[in-house]
Design a protein around this motif. Structure first.
Motif, mmCIF file in Angstrom:
data_model
loop_
_atom_site.group_PDB
_atom_site.id
_atom_site.type_symbol
_atom_site.label_atom_id
_atom_site.label_comp_id
_atom_site.label_asym_id
_atom_site.label_seq_id
_atom_site.Cartn_x
_atom_site.Cartn_y
_atom_site.Cartn_z
ATOM 1 N N VAL A 109 42.517 18.813 -29.860
ATOM 2 C CA VAL A 109 41.351 18.690 -28.977
ATOM 3 C C VAL A 109 41.558 19.672 -27.836
ATOM 4 C CG1 VAL A 109 39.804 17.110 -27.776
ATOM 5 C CG2 VAL A 109 41.501 16.182 -29.306
ATOM 6 N N ASN A 110 40.807 20.750 -27.882
ATOM 7 C CA ASN A 110 40.869 21.698 -26.768
ATOM 8 C C ASN A 110 39.921 21.151 -25.700
ATOM 9 O OD1 ASN A 110 40.670 23.759 -24.972
ATOM 10 N ND2 ASN A 110 40.383 25.370 -26.502
ATOM 11 N N ASN A 111 40.459 20.191 -24.921
ATOM 12 C CA ASN A 111 39.620 19.413 -23.987
ATOM 13 C C ASN A 111 39.727 19.936 -22.557
ATOM 14 O OD1 ASN A 111 42.264 18.663 -23.606
ATOM 15 N ND2 ASN A 111 41.835 16.498 -23.333
ATOM 16 N N GLY B 224 27.738 18.448 -35.378
ATOM 17 C CA GLY B 224 27.217 17.266 -34.683
ATOM 18 C C GLY B 224 28.197 16.761 -33.640
ATOM 19 N N ASP B 225 27.889 15.578 -33.123
ATOM 20 C CA ASP B 225 28.678 14.973 -32.051
ATOM 21 C C ASP B 225 29.793 14.121 -32.678
ATOM 22 O OD1 ASP B 225 29.636 13.416 -29.993
ATOM 23 O OD2 ASP B 225 27.661 13.042 -29.112
ATOM 24 N N PHE B 226 31.049 14.495 -32.414
ATOM 25 C CA PHE B 226 32.144 13.748 -33.064
ATOM 26 C C PHE B 226 32.184 12.274 -32.640
ATOM 27 C CE2 PHE B 226 34.566 16.537 -29.909
ATOM 28 C CZ PHE B 226 34.684 15.576 -28.917
ATOM 29 N N LEU B 227 31.516 11.949 -31.540
ATOM 30 C CA LEU B 227 31.516 10.542 -31.103
ATOM 31 C C LEU B 227 30.530 9.712 -31.927
ATOM 32 C CD1 LEU B 227 31.417 11.037 -27.223
ATOM 33 C CD2 LEU B 227 33.407 10.483 -28.623
ATOM 34 N N CYS C 229 34.806 19.633 -36.264
ATOM 35 C CA CYS C 229 33.473 19.153 -35.911
ATOM 36 C C CYS C 229 33.041 19.859 -34.638
ATOM 37 C CB CYS C 229 33.491 17.639 -35.693
ATOM 38 S SG CYS C 229 31.875 17.011 -35.166
ATOM 39 N N GLU C 230 31.822 20.375 -34.654
ATOM 40 C CA GLU C 230 31.310 21.111 -33.495
ATOM 41 C C GLU C 230 29.866 20.712 -33.234
ATOM 42 O OE1 GLU C 230 32.470 23.127 -31.041
ATOM 43 O OE2 GLU C 230 30.396 23.121 -30.373
ATOM 44 N N ILE C 231 29.554 20.503 -31.936
ATOM 45 C CA ILE C 231 28.219 20.028 -31.561
ATOM 46 C C ILE C 231 27.247 21.176 -31.272
ATOM 47 C CG2 ILE C 231 28.668 19.857 -29.060
ATOM 48 C CD1 ILE C 231 27.253 17.121 -29.138
ATOM 49 N N PHE D 71 42.650 17.951 -38.028
ATOM 50 C CA PHE D 71 41.257 17.806 -37.560
ATOM 51 C C PHE D 71 41.132 18.421 -36.175
ATOM 52 C CE2 PHE D 71 37.499 14.973 -38.693
ATOM 53 C CZ PHE D 71 36.606 15.755 -37.958
ATOM 54 N N ASP D 72 40.221 19.394 -36.036
ATOM 55 C CA ASP D 72 39.928 19.984 -34.732
ATOM 56 C C ASP D 72 38.635 19.350 -34.211
ATOM 57 O OD1 ASP D 72 39.519 21.525 -32.503
ATOM 58 O OD2 ASP D 72 39.418 23.453 -33.552
ATOM 59 N N LEU D 73 38.758 18.515 -33.192
ATOM 60 C CA LEU D 73 37.586 17.848 -32.600
ATOM 61 C C LEU D 73 37.002 18.766 -31.530
ATOM 62 C CD1 LEU D 73 39.008 14.211 -32.271
ATOM 63 C CD2 LEU D 73 37.269 14.980 -33.888
ATOM 64 N N GLY D 74 35.869 19.374 -31.830
ATOM 65 C CA GLY D 74 35.288 20.411 -30.968
ATOM 66 C C GLY D 74 35.814 21.746 -31.458
ATOM 67 N N SER D 75 35.395 22.112 -32.680
ATOM 68 C CA SER D 75 36.073 23.214 -33.379
ATOM 69 C C SER D 75 35.452 24.579 -33.118
ATOM 70 C CB SER D 75 36.109 22.927 -34.882
ATOM 71 O OG SER D 75 34.861 22.456 -35.340
HETATM 72 C C1 LIG Z 1 36.909 24.873 -25.683
HETATM 73 S S1 LIG Z 1 36.029 24.815 -27.213
HETATM 74 C C2 LIG Z 1 37.362 24.796 -28.393
HETATM 75 C C3 LIG Z 1 37.161 25.592 -29.677
HETATM 76 C C4 LIG Z 1 38.357 25.556 -30.609
HETATM 77 N N1 LIG Z 1 38.764 24.204 -30.914
HETATM 78 C C5 LIG Z 1 39.545 26.286 -30.012
HETATM 79 O O1 LIG Z 1 40.379 25.613 -29.376
HETATM 80 O O2 LIG Z 1 39.670 27.494 -30.191
HETATM 81 C C6 LIG Z 1 35.576 23.088 -27.193
HETATM 82 C C7 LIG Z 1 34.420 22.800 -28.096
HETATM 83 O O3 LIG Z 1 34.183 21.396 -28.148
HETATM 84 C C8 LIG Z 1 32.798 21.226 -28.387
HETATM 85 N N2 LIG Z 1 32.401 19.834 -28.090
HETATM 86 C C9 LIG Z 1 32.299 19.222 -26.885
HETATM 87 N N3 LIG Z 1 31.882 17.952 -27.029
HETATM 88 C C10 LIG Z 1 31.712 17.737 -28.359
HETATM 89 C C11 LIG Z 1 31.290 16.611 -29.131
HETATM 90 N N4 LIG Z 1 30.968 15.451 -28.557
HETATM 91 N N5 LIG Z 1 31.227 16.747 -30.481
HETATM 92 C C12 LIG Z 1 31.565 17.922 -31.085
HETATM 93 N N6 LIG Z 1 31.972 19.035 -30.396
HETATM 94 C C13 LIG Z 1 32.054 18.941 -29.051
HETATM 95 C C14 LIG Z 1 32.171 22.256 -27.460
HETATM 96 O O4 LIG Z 1 30.829 22.523 -27.817
HETATM 97 C C15 LIG Z 1 33.122 23.439 -27.626
HETATM 98 O O5 LIG Z 1 32.677 24.345 -28.604
#
Ligand SMILES: C[S@@+](CC[C@H](N)C(=O)[O-])C[C@H]1O[C@@H](n2cnc3c(N)ncnc32)[C@H](O)[C@@H]1O
Length: 229
Positions: free
Chosen positions: A139-141, A119-122, A83-85, A59-63
């Protein structure tokens, strides 16, 4: 397999994402939606190090545009979720997923299933259910603020023992120890291992950097509580 996979993913990206790159840069600066990508060689290394396999769930959170989700399904055959917002990134991810299926047919290659959620993963309940069966969370946070990173840790409470979380920022401050004062904190679930990525691993810099592998490990809390009896 990694080389063929990278070739296929790069064709898809060039066709779908590259012409729209300007759109992707339309995020609010210094927000949680700052866009950046992990590059395929680094992502392959993560999958290899963590032995992601065809009977597992990723699972990639913020994909973002779905690169890592497609790569996981293609390279390992796993069930892959993202999941992507941000609307524009999520739309490109959906388009990449369509092109992905067409390319797989052309090459006669099978991959794992791909599910992209917008949508918002939260806030999406279904994500909690999927996380319960997930083996590897990405999570690429790097650009996430402290509040979002804190909310993510709360989501990790439902993860199974042994689940791995790969992140670009650690969820646990350096030198953190379990004490009577912080024993309730969800960060105590995480055993963190710091690693280094090489130059050319991420889209926003050529410099090497650090990434973190957290493992859900409840045994340390149990050990601490037993030591207090
Ligand atoms: C730095 S990008 C990473 C993209 C991909 N995972 C990668 O590493 O190549 C982080 C992503 O997380 C998304 N994001 C941030 N908060 C989010 C949330 N609450 N729900 C879903 N996506 C979120 C952002 O919009 C952004 O596209």
């Amino acid at each position: 397999m990694a080389t063929v996979a990278h070739e296929i993913l790069s064709h898809i990206y060039s066709r779908i994402v590259s012409p729209q790159v300007k759109e992707l840069r339309k995020y609010t600066a210094f927000s949680n939606n700052v866009y950046g990508e992990l590059l395929p060689t680094f992502v392959s290394r993560i999958f290899k190090e963590l032995e992601l396999s065809s009977h597992q769930v990723f699972f990639d959170l913020g994909s973002g545009v779905g690169n890592c989700v497609l790569q996981a399904a293609l390279e390992t055959g796993c069930e892959s979720y993202g999941c992507e917002i941000m609307e524009n990134a999520a739309e490109l991810a959906d388009k990449q997923a369509v092109e992905f299926q067409e390319r797989l047919k052309l090459w006669g290659i099978k991959a794992g299933s791909v599910t992209l959620i917008t949508g918002d993963f939260l806030k999406i309940e279904e994500i909690g259910e999927i996380l319960k069966k997930t083996n590897l969370v990405l999570v690429n946070n790097y650009a996430f603020d402290a509040e979002l990173n804190g909310n993510l840790v709360n989501m990790f409470l439902d993860l199974r023992e042994g689940t791995k979380i790969v992140s670009l920022k650690s969820f646990v401050p350096p030198g953190h120890n379990i004490t009577a004062h912080n024993v309730e904190s969800p960060i105590n679930l995480l055993k963190v291992d710091e690693r280094e990525f090489f130059t050319g691993s991420v889209s926003w810099t050529d410099a090497p950097g650090k990434y973190y592998i957290s493992t859900i490990d409840r045994s340390r809390i149990t050990k601490f509580l037993n030591s207090q009896e």
